[in-house]
Design a protein around this motif. Sequence first.
Motif, PDB file in Angstrom:
ATOM      1  N   ASN A   1       0.849  -1.178   0.000  1.00 14.39           N
ATOM      2  CA  ASN A   1       0.000   0.000   0.000  1.00 14.39           C
ATOM      3  C   ASN A   1       0.887   1.231   0.000  1.00 14.39           C
ATOM      4  O   ASN A   1       1.776   1.368   0.832  1.00 14.39           O
ATOM      5  CB  ASN A   1      -0.907   0.020   1.229  1.00 14.39           C
ATOM      6  N   GLU A   2       0.637   2.120  -0.929  1.00 16.13           N
ATOM      7  CA  GLU A   2       1.435   3.330  -1.003  1.00 16.13           C
ATOM      8  C   GLU A   2       0.978   4.310   0.061  1.00 16.13           C
ATOM      9  O   GLU A   2      -0.203   4.435   0.344  1.00 16.13           O
ATOM     10  CB  GLU A   2       1.316   3.955  -2.391  1.00 16.13           C
TER      11      GLU A   2
ATOM     12  N   GLU B   1       8.383   4.615   4.399  1.00 15.53           N
ATOM     13  CA  GLU B   1       7.326   3.806   5.010  1.00 15.53           C
ATOM     14  C   GLU B   1       7.293   2.417   4.377  1.00 15.53           C
ATOM     15  O   GLU B   1       7.191   1.409   5.066  1.00 15.53           O
ATOM     16  CB  GLU B   1       5.970   4.497   4.868  1.00 15.53           C
ATOM     17  N   GLU B   2       7.409   2.358   3.071  1.00 13.59           N
ATOM     18  CA  GLU B   2       7.411   1.073   2.386  1.00 13.59           C
ATOM     19  C   GLU B   2       8.619   0.233   2.790  1.00 13.59           C
ATOM     20  O   GLU B   2       8.507  -0.963   3.023  1.00 13.59           O
ATOM     21  CB  GLU B   2       7.391   1.261   0.869  1.00 13.59           C
ATOM     22  N   ALA B   3       9.780   0.872   2.900  1.00 16.13           N
ATOM     23  CA  ALA B   3      10.992   0.150   3.311  1.00 16.13           C
ATOM     24  C   ALA B   3      10.820  -0.424   4.712  1.00 16.13           C
ATOM     25  O   ALA B   3      11.165  -1.583   4.969  1.00 16.13           O
ATOM     26  CB  ALA B   3      12.203   1.080   3.267  1.00 16.13           C
ATOM     27  N   TYR B   4      10.262   0.383   5.619  1.00 16.35           N
ATOM     28  CA  TYR B   4      10.053  -0.098   6.991  1.00 16.35           C
ATOM     29  C   TYR B   4       9.013  -1.215   7.040  1.00 16.35           C
ATOM     30  O   TYR B   4       9.106  -2.112   7.881  1.00 16.35           O
ATOM     31  CB  TYR B   4       9.660   1.045   7.918  1.00 16.35           C
TER      32      TYR B   4
ATOM     33  N   HIS C   1      21.156  -7.114  -1.927  1.00 13.04           N
ATOM     34  CA  HIS C   1      22.524  -6.995  -1.416  1.00 13.04           C
ATOM     35  C   HIS C   1      22.744  -5.589  -0.835  1.00 13.04           C
ATOM     36  O   HIS C   1      23.341  -5.443   0.234  1.00 13.04           O
ATOM     37  CB  HIS C   1      23.532  -7.307  -2.515  1.00 13.04           C
ATOM     38  N   ASN C   2      22.262  -4.572  -1.530  1.00 17.36           N
ATOM     39  CA  ASN C   2      22.387  -3.202  -1.018  1.00 17.36           C
ATOM     40  C   ASN C   2      21.626  -3.037   0.289  1.00 17.36           C
ATOM     41  O   ASN C   2      22.092  -2.349   1.201  1.00 17.36           O
ATOM     42  CB  ASN C   2      21.896  -2.190  -2.052  1.00 17.36           C
ATOM     43  N   LEU C   3      20.460  -3.667   0.400  1.00 16.52           N
ATOM     44  CA  LEU C   3      19.717  -3.628   1.654  1.00 16.52           C
ATOM     45  C   LEU C   3      20.502  -4.334   2.753  1.00 16.52           C
ATOM     46  O   LEU C   3      20.576  -3.856   3.885  1.00 16.52           O
ATOM     47  CB  LEU C   3      18.339  -4.270   1.484  1.00 16.52           C
ATOM     48  N   GLY C   4      21.119  -5.461   2.426  1.00 12.34           N
ATOM     49  CA  GLY C   4      21.935  -6.191   3.397  1.00 12.34           C
ATOM     50  C   GLY C   4      23.085  -5.355   3.925  1.00 12.34           C
ATOM     51  O   GLY C   4      23.391  -5.379   5.126  1.00 12.34           O
TER      52      GLY C   4
END
Length: 106
Positions: free
Chosen positions: A2-3, A15-18, A89-92
């Motif tokens: 949900n945006e 918010e989406e990342a969290y 990988h970047n998120l890691g």
Amino acid sequence: MNETYDEEGTYNKFEEAYQIIGKKWVCLIIHYLLNEPKRFSEINSLIPSLSKRVLTERMKELEDCGIILRSVITNRPVRSEYSLTRKGHNLGIALQKVESWAEKWL
């Protein structure tokens, strides 16, 4: 997903990342995939309190988000292997900063 929008009506990507990393077990799954691909059973054995049902859900969600890639290895026996995409990988790498913080402060 949900945006969500901020006060100016702009899409809030934070918010989406969290919402993604805030789900239970997601950070640990990414942690264990950071160095090398793993089979489902390997991930399951690394996180023994994680049920197979929830692991299946999380892997599907992460695949749908473009964070992990599921590859089928056709050698006998046929098996699936999971690895991080470039995005994953970047998120890691970002999550390693949280791990460093946890080592220092918790």
